[in-house]
Design a protein around this motif. Sequence first.
Motif, PDB file in Angstrom:
ATOM      1  N   UNK A 126       0.812  -1.203   0.000  1.00  0.00           N
ATOM      2  CA  UNK A 126       0.000   0.000   0.000  1.00  0.00           C
ATOM      3  C   UNK A 126       0.843   1.248   0.000  1.00  0.00           C
ATOM      4  N   UNK A 127       0.175   2.359  -0.155  1.00  0.00           N
ATOM      5  CA  UNK A 127       0.843   3.654  -0.069  1.00  0.00           C
ATOM      6  C   UNK A 127       0.115   4.521   0.923  1.00  0.00           C
ATOM      7  N   UNK A 128       0.833   5.501   1.460  1.00  0.00           N
ATOM      8  CA  UNK A 128       0.203   6.413   2.406  1.00  0.00           C
ATOM      9  C   UNK A 128       0.741   7.818   2.179  1.00  0.00           C
ATOM     10  N   UNK A 129      -0.077   8.770   2.570  1.00  0.00           N
ATOM     11  CA  UNK A 129       0.284  10.170   2.415  1.00  0.00           C
ATOM     12  C   UNK A 129       0.768  10.695   3.752  1.00  0.00           C
ATOM     13  N   UNK A 130       1.935  11.330   3.734  1.00  0.00           N
ATOM     14  CA  UNK A 130       2.546  11.865   4.946  1.00  0.00           C
ATOM     15  C   UNK A 130       2.486  13.390   4.877  1.00  0.00           C
ATOM     16  N   UNK A 131       1.962  14.005   5.927  1.00  0.00           N
ATOM     17  CA  UNK A 131       1.905  15.456   6.003  1.00  0.00           C
ATOM     18  C   UNK A 131       3.238  15.989   6.516  1.00  0.00           C
ATOM     19  N   UNK A 132       3.687  17.114   5.978  1.00  0.00           N
ATOM     20  CA  UNK A 132       4.927  17.746   6.429  1.00  0.00           C
ATOM     21  C   UNK A 132       4.655  19.221   6.641  1.00  0.00           C
ATOM     22  N   UNK A 134       4.457  23.300   6.360  1.00  0.00           N
ATOM     23  CA  UNK A 134       4.026  24.181   5.277  1.00  0.00           C
ATOM     24  C   UNK A 134       2.803  23.679   4.555  1.00  0.00           C
ATOM     25  N   UNK A 135       2.113  22.677   5.136  1.00  0.00           N
ATOM     26  CA  UNK A 135       0.920  22.154   4.483  1.00  0.00           C
ATOM     27  C   UNK A 135       1.212  21.234   3.325  1.00  0.00           C
ATOM     28  N   UNK A 136       2.450  20.833   3.132  1.00  0.00           N
ATOM     29  CA  UNK A 136       2.814  19.946   2.029  1.00  0.00           C
ATOM     30  C   UNK A 136       2.660  18.498   2.454  1.00  0.00           C
ATOM     31  N   UNK A 137       2.500  17.626   1.465  1.00  0.00           N
ATOM     32  CA  UNK A 137       2.377  16.193   1.729  1.00  0.00           C
ATOM     33  C   UNK A 137       3.081  15.425   0.623  1.00  0.00           C
ATOM     34  N   UNK A 138       3.465  14.171   0.931  1.00  0.00           N
ATOM     35  CA  UNK A 138       4.117  13.325  -0.046  1.00  0.00           C
ATOM     36  C   UNK A 138       3.698  11.892   0.192  1.00  0.00           C
ATOM     37  N   UNK A 139       3.937  11.046  -0.805  1.00  0.00           N
ATOM     38  CA  UNK A 139       3.500   9.647  -0.763  1.00  0.00           C
ATOM     39  C   UNK A 139       4.693   8.749  -0.499  1.00  0.00           C
ATOM     40  N   UNK A 140       4.493   7.764   0.418  1.00  0.00           N
ATOM     41  CA  UNK A 140       5.498   6.730   0.653  1.00  0.00           C
ATOM     42  C   UNK A 140       4.804   5.387   0.518  1.00  0.00           C
ATOM     43  N   UNK A 141       5.613   4.338   0.250  1.00  0.00           N
ATOM     44  CA  UNK A 141       5.054   3.002   0.015  1.00  0.00           C
ATOM     45  C   UNK A 141       5.397   2.071   1.155  1.00  0.00           C
ATOM     46  N   UNK A 142       4.527   1.130   1.412  1.00  0.00           N
ATOM     47  CA  UNK A 142       4.771   0.032   2.350  1.00  0.00           C
ATOM     48  C   UNK A 142       4.758  -1.263   1.562  1.00  0.00           C
ATOM     49  N   UNK A 143       5.599  -2.220   2.007  1.00  0.00           N
ATOM     50  CA  UNK A 143       5.623  -3.493   1.313  1.00  0.00           C
ATOM     51  C   UNK A 143       6.783  -4.335   1.757  1.00  0.00           C
ATOM     52  N   UNK A 207      10.496   9.177   4.477  1.00  0.00           N
ATOM     53  CA  UNK A 207      10.599  10.407   3.700  1.00  0.00           C
ATOM     54  C   UNK A 207      10.637  10.052   2.224  1.00  0.00           C
ATOM     55  N   UNK A 208      10.403  11.021   1.364  1.00  0.00           N
ATOM     56  CA  UNK A 208      10.579  10.748  -0.058  1.00  0.00           C
ATOM     57  C   UNK A 208      12.064  10.686  -0.402  1.00  0.00           C
ATOM     58  N   UNK A 209      12.370  10.211  -1.619  1.00  0.00           N
ATOM     59  CA  UNK A 209      13.748  10.240  -2.085  1.00  0.00           C
ATOM     60  C   UNK A 209      14.170  11.697  -2.293  1.00  0.00           C
ATOM     61  N   UNK A 210      15.407  12.020  -1.860  1.00  0.00           N
ATOM     62  CA  UNK A 210      15.926  13.398  -1.967  1.00  0.00           C
ATOM     63  C   UNK A 210      17.152  13.464  -2.875  1.00  0.00           C
ATOM     64  N   UNK A 211      17.218  12.547  -3.846  1.00  0.00           N
ATOM     65  CA  UNK A 211      18.378  12.515  -4.750  1.00  0.00           C
ATOM     66  C   UNK A 211      18.526  13.836  -5.495  1.00  0.00           C
ATOM     67  N   UNK A 212      17.438  14.398  -5.991  1.00  0.00           N
ATOM     68  CA  UNK A 212      17.500  15.666  -6.732  1.00  0.00           C
ATOM     69  C   UNK A 212      18.018  16.788  -5.852  1.00  0.00           C
ATOM     70  N   UNK A 213      17.574  16.765  -4.579  1.00  0.00           N
ATOM     71  CA  UNK A 213      18.036  17.816  -3.676  1.00  0.00           C
ATOM     72  C   UNK A 213      19.533  17.707  -3.432  1.00  0.00           C
ATOM     73  N   UNK A 214      20.053  16.471  -3.277  1.00  0.00           N
ATOM     74  CA  UNK A 214      21.495  16.293  -3.102  1.00  0.00           C
ATOM     75  C   UNK A 214      22.267  16.687  -4.374  1.00  0.00           C
ATOM     76  N   UNK A 215      21.629  16.455  -5.534  1.00  0.00           N
ATOM     77  CA  UNK A 215      22.315  16.809  -6.788  1.00  0.00           C
ATOM     78  C   UNK A 215      22.515  18.312  -6.925  1.00  0.00           C
ATOM     79  N   UNK A 216      21.710  19.070  -6.181  1.00  0.00           N
ATOM     80  CA  UNK A 216      21.871  20.527  -6.203  1.00  0.00           C
ATOM     81  C   UNK A 216      23.291  20.932  -5.781  1.00  0.00           C
ATOM     82  N   UNK A 217      23.904  20.112  -4.893  1.00  0.00           N
ATOM     83  CA  UNK A 217      25.272  20.406  -4.452  1.00  0.00           C
ATOM     84  C   UNK A 217      26.235  20.332  -5.644  1.00  0.00           C
ATOM     85  N   UNK A 218      26.030  19.328  -6.495  1.00  0.00           N
ATOM     86  CA  UNK A 218      26.891  19.208  -7.684  1.00  0.00           C
ATOM     87  C   UNK A 218      26.675  20.394  -8.608  1.00  0.00           C
TER      88      UNK A 218
END
Length: 587
Positions: A126-132, A134-143, A207-218
Amino acid sequence: MTWITFLWPMLTAACITIGLIHIRIGLRRMPGTANLLFALAALLFATFSVVELGEMLARSPAQYLNLLRLNDFIAAAGAMTLAAFVRVYFGTGRKWLAWIGVGLLLGSLTLDLLPEPKLVFLQITGIKTVETFGGASFTVADGVRNPWVTVYYAGVLLIALFVADASITLWHRGRQRRAVLVGGTITFFLLAAGIQAALVDAGVLPTPYLVSLFYLIILVAMAMELSDEVLQASQLSDDLRESERRLNLAADTAHLGLWVWDTKNNEIWTTPQCRVLFGITTTQPLDPTHFFDAVHPDDRDRMQQDVAESLRADTDYEREYRLLLADDEIRWIAVRGHVARNKNGEPVQVRGVALDVSRRKQAEEATLQLSGQLINAQEAERRRLARELHDDLNQHLALLAVELELFGQKPPAVSSAITERMQVFTEQVKKLSSAVHQLSHELHPAKLEQLGLESAVRGFCRELSAARKFEIVLESREVPRTLPENITLCLYRVVQEGLQNVVKHSGANGAKVEMTADENELCLVVSDQGCGFDIAKSKHGGTLGLVSMRERVRLVNGRITIQSRRGEGTRIQVQIPLTNTQESTQS
C-alpha cells in the motif's frame, strides 16, 4: 502550490539550464567530451527530479512502483555518466573500480525488467500520504523489501570510491581546487544520496527520495567551476589580446607582416601590417588567392610552385618575390614559412612572416649600378691616359728623338746655330715636363699635401679659369691649414667635379666657390647661375660624378645637399664635422 511542488520544478529547471550550458560549451570546445558527459548527467537528473516529484504525488501503488522502477534506471545511468565524466575531466582514476560498480548496477537492474519481483520491493502492500510542514504532503510506500537492492547500492558505493580515488590522485597532481570542489561534491552526492535512498528503501526513513536535492550540491560546485573557467578564459582572452597588441606593435616597428594559413579550412589570419605589405584592403577573411593575386605576374608561378613544394616535401622555405601594387608600384618582400603537420604527416597549418625588403633591393641595384659605373669609369680613365700618353707625350718624345738623332748625325758648323737648336730642344723638354706634371696633377694633386686645401683649390680655380676663359670667384674664411687627408681630398674632388660640371653642362659664364669653417664644422658651397638640372632624375640614374660626390662625403661622415631647378642654376653644399677630425690631427 506547496514548497515541494515549487522546489522540485526549480531543481529540474536548474539541472536543465546547467546541462544546456555545458552542451553549448562541449560543442564549441575541442575536445568537449567532459562537458557533454556532465550535460548528459544533468539532464538525466533533471528527468529524475520530474519522476521523483511524480513518486511523491503518486495516487496508487502501481503508479508509485512504475515511477520507482523508472528512477532506478535513471539514477543508475546518472551515476555511470558521472563516473565517465570524472574519468575524462580528471584524466585519472582506477578503471576497475568503475567497471565493477557499473557491472553491479546493470546486474541489479535486471530485476526491474522482470514482471516480478522488482528491485526495491518484492511486493507493495500500500501507499500512504505523509503530512509535512508548510501544508505539504508526499507519498510513501509500504511493502516487502527486496534484499537484492543492496547489490544496487554496492555498485553506487564502488562508483563513489572510484570518484574519491580519482580526486585523491588529482590532489597529488597539484589540482587541489578541482579535486575538492568537483570530486569532493560528486563523492558526497553519491554517498549521501545513496545512503538516504537506502534508508528510505529499508523503511528506516519515512521520507521521499531526496536525490535531486542532493544533486543541487553538484550543480553549485560545477557552477563555481564553470565560473572559474570563465574567469580564466576571460583572463586568457585579455592576455591574448595584450600579447597580440604587443606582437602587432613589434611587427609594425620591424615592418614585419605575420600570417597563419589554416590549410584545412583554407583561411589565412594576418596582422594588419601584413595586409598593408601585400596591398590588401579588404577586411574579410583571406585565402591564398588574395596573396597570389598580389604577386607580380612574373613571380606568381614560382611562388605557387614554392608553396606546393613546401607542403609536399615538409621543408621550410625562404624566398623573395615582387609585388605589383594597385598604383603599379613594385615592392620586394622576403617570405619565410614553416609547415606544421598532424601525426599523419598531413599539413594543417603554415606559419610565416613577410618583410618589406624593397630598400635593400634598391640598394643592391644601386650598388650593382655603381659598380658598373666605376668599372666603366676606370676603363674610360685608362683609355684617356692611353690617349694622352700615345697621342701627346709619345708623339712629342718620338719627334724629339728623331730631331736629336739628326742633330747628332749632322750638327751645325756654326756655334750660334748649335746654341739655337739646343734652346729649341730645351723648350720641347719643358713642354713635355709640363704635360707630365699636368697629367700627374689630374691623378693626384700634390699641392694638397704641400700647401693645404685652400691653396690647392685656389690654384685649381686659377688654372681652370685661365684654360676655359671662365670666371671663378673663390671666397675662403678661417679654413684650417691642416686637415685630415681624407677630408682634404674629399672637398678638393667635390670642387673639381662641381666646377667641371659647371663648365661642361651649365652654360653659365662663371661660378662661385665658398669655403668657411668654425670650430665644429667646415662648409663648402659650389654654385652657378646656369641652366640647372632635374634632381629627381639624377637620383635614379645620375652620372658617376654626382654619385662619387655623395659617396666621398658619406665616407667622411658629412652631409651633401644638391639644389637645382631648370633655369635657376645649381648649388652644391657640403658640411663636414671638424670636432673629432681636429683632435685626431693635433694628436
